[in-house]
Design a protein around this motif. Structure first.
Motif, PDB file in Angstrom:
ATOM      1  N   THR A 130     -16.597 102.155 -71.612  1.00  0.00           N
ATOM      2  CA  THR A 130     -15.768 103.188 -72.239  1.00  0.00           C
ATOM      3  C   THR A 130     -14.430 102.632 -72.714  1.00  0.00           C
ATOM      4  OG1 THR A 130     -14.676 103.855 -70.168  1.00  0.00           O
ATOM      5  CG2 THR A 130     -16.770 104.950 -70.732  1.00  0.00           C
ATOM      6  N   GLY A 131     -14.110 101.399 -72.319  1.00  0.00           N
ATOM      7  CA  GLY A 131     -12.806 100.832 -72.643  1.00  0.00           C
ATOM      8  C   GLY A 131     -11.723 101.208 -71.654  1.00  0.00           C
ATOM      9  N   VAL A 168      -0.670  94.071 -63.064  1.00  0.00           N
ATOM     10  CA  VAL A 168      -1.958  94.695 -63.396  1.00  0.00           C
ATOM     11  C   VAL A 168      -1.842  95.497 -64.689  1.00  0.00           C
ATOM     12  CG1 VAL A 168      -3.769  96.267 -62.588  1.00  0.00           C
ATOM     13  CG2 VAL A 168      -2.644  94.740 -60.968  1.00  0.00           C
ATOM     14  N   SER A 169      -0.663  96.043 -64.963  1.00  0.00           N
ATOM     15  CA  SER A 169      -0.447  96.844 -66.169  1.00  0.00           C
ATOM     16  C   SER A 169      -0.437  96.012 -67.444  1.00  0.00           C
ATOM     17  CB  SER A 169       0.889  97.590 -66.079  1.00  0.00           C
ATOM     18  OG  SER A 169       0.922  98.467 -64.976  1.00  0.00           O
ATOM     19  N   GLU A 188      -6.825  91.533 -67.181  1.00  0.00           N
ATOM     20  CA  GLU A 188      -7.617  92.378 -68.073  1.00  0.00           C
ATOM     21  C   GLU A 188      -9.123  92.201 -67.903  1.00  0.00           C
ATOM     22  OE1 GLU A 188      -6.255  91.718 -72.020  1.00  0.00           O
ATOM     23  OE2 GLU A 188      -4.385  92.840 -71.736  1.00  0.00           O
ATOM     24  N   GLU A 189      -9.545  91.015 -67.454  1.00  0.00           N
ATOM     25  CA  GLU A 189     -10.977  90.759 -67.341  1.00  0.00           C
ATOM     26  C   GLU A 189     -11.597  91.393 -66.099  1.00  0.00           C
ATOM     27  OE1 GLU A 189     -11.950  86.587 -65.917  1.00  0.00           O
ATOM     28  OE2 GLU A 189      -9.853  86.318 -66.527  1.00  0.00           O
ATOM     29  N   TYR A 190     -10.765  91.929 -65.227  1.00  0.00           N
ATOM     30  CA  TYR A 190     -11.269  92.477 -63.970  1.00  0.00           C
ATOM     31  C   TYR A 190     -11.298  94.004 -64.008  1.00  0.00           C
ATOM     32  CZ  TYR A 190     -10.431  87.720 -62.428  1.00  0.00           C
ATOM     33  OH  TYR A 190     -10.445  86.362 -62.321  1.00  0.00           O
ATOM     34  N   ASN A 191     -12.314  94.555 -63.404  1.00  0.00           N
ATOM     35  CA  ASN A 191     -12.465  96.015 -63.345  1.00  0.00           C
ATOM     36  C   ASN A 191     -12.943  96.395 -61.956  1.00  0.00           C
ATOM     37  OD1 ASN A 191     -12.454  98.635 -64.218  1.00  0.00           O
ATOM     38  ND2 ASN A 191     -14.326  98.486 -65.429  1.00  0.00           N
ATOM     39  N   GLY A 192     -12.280  97.373 -61.360  1.00  0.00           N
ATOM     40  CA  GLY A 192     -12.667  97.821 -60.035  1.00  0.00           C
ATOM     41  C   GLY A 192     -12.207  96.920 -58.919  1.00  0.00           C
TER      42      GLY A 192
END
Length: 339
Positions: free
Chosen positions: A240-241, A293-294, A300-304
């Motif tokens: 979803t971006g 993190v902002s 940016e490459e990490y999620n969760g």
């Protein structure tokens, strides 16, 4: 001389053991305390946020305000979510004066009242066309709960409701705006204290002693909830971006400690605060991981994922359990009357 030393040493050994060993242990503990909870390198990113809109809950004081100052300097439109209009207005004036960015506003938000959360979200959706960064920063510490069994307006444990459930509902209500503004992100300010949860969460929904979900209580569980929430969001928002992460800001000297004045004698409070000042962070230092993190491209490459000291960190093993993440989400939806 040899006889004198031989006679004295047996007498000195108990003394050295009783005095030196505790001092050595204390110094080692304080070093670990500092390294684990109280140190953080600065965020080095120069990224600009011109044209971006940011919401920071609790942005009128402490690490929330320092985060707001930094992101405003980068050109972002900054929205503070605050309980007190008077304090919020003062913070807005100060942030504008320090950054030269006039795009700083506030809307009233009390995370301990889900009705207030809904009103805040409705105001944002009415007045804002975009939202690129949602920082769930506001929260209370153990010290804030002066009366055991204190609850939110809707009857949940005060700490759990303020630190986790209010941010959960706020995030849910703003998800469509975040999706339409992608690339965007959600940041939950958690704590290493979530490591001190050792058992699976108990989702028994009975009301006990006036508290709904009576086993979801306390600071550690609320902060574990922040990490679980970010991981579940990352899973549900794939492709979803919108990315979601959580973080530990460090042991920071902020207003979160102020309620201890009512709990302990002045000498004990002053001693504790001197330890925190000596081995902890100030608010500017404590804001660095949130800022990292902002804005930092390295995140940016990490999620969760979970961050500390401006880098990836390890979560409690319970936070890696997908079934626990999903269960907390489902029960949170019920608590917030979303299904």
């Amino acid at each position: 001389m040899h006889l004198i030393i031989s006679d004295v040493m047996p007498a000195l050994c108990p003394f050295l053991t009783l005095v030196c060993l505790p001092v050595i242990i204390l110094l080692v503990l304080l070093y670990v305390f500092r390294e684990v909870l109280g140190s953080c390198p600065p965020c080095r990113s120069n990224k600009r946020l011109d044209g971006k809109t940011v919401i920071i809950t609790g942005g009128n004081a402490g690490i929330g305000k320092e985060t707001a100052i930094d992101l405003a300097r980068r050109g972002a439109r900054v929205i503070l979510g605050c309980r007190s209009a008077e304090r919020a207005q003062e913070a807005v004036r100060d942030i504008i004066a320090k950054t030269g960015n006039s795009k700083v506003v506030f809307y009233i938000l009390d995370l301990a009242d889900l009705d207030s959360v809904r009103q805040f979200a409705a105001t944002v959706l009415e007045k804002e066309s975009r939202l690129h960064i949602l920082i769930n920063n506001a929260g209370i510490g153990k010290a804030a709960v002066l009366i055991p069994g204190s609850t939110t307006k809707q009857g949940f444990d005060l700490t759990f409701g303020t630190n986790y459930l209010g941010p959960f509902l706020l995030t849910y209500l703003l998800l469509d705006l975040l999706r339409s503004s992608a690339p965007s992100q959600i940041i939950n300010v958690s704590s290493h204290m979530h490591w001190f949860c050792f058992r699976q969460l108990n989702f028994n929904s009975e009301t006990k002693n006036g508290v709904r979900y009576p086993y979801l209580t306390g600071y550690e569980i609320s902060k574990l909830g922040n990490v679980l929430h970010a991981r579940e969001l990352a899973k549900r928002l794939q492709n979803t971006g919108v990315r979601a992460n959580s973080l530990h800001p460090g042991m920071v000297e902020t207003e979160i400690w102020t309620p201890l004045k009512k709990k302990y004698p002045a000498w004990m409070y002053n001693f504790l605060m001197s330890i925190i000042r000596m081995f902890g962070l100030n608010s500017t230092e404590g804001a660095q991981t949130t800022i990292y993190v902002s804005v930092d491209e390295g995140a940016e490459e990490y999620n969760g994922r979970y961050f500390a000291k401006c880098t990836l960190s390890k979560e409690n093993r319970l936070a890696l359990d997908d079934s626990t993440c999903a269960l907390l989400w489902d029960h949170s939806m019920k608590m917030c009357d979303l299904k």
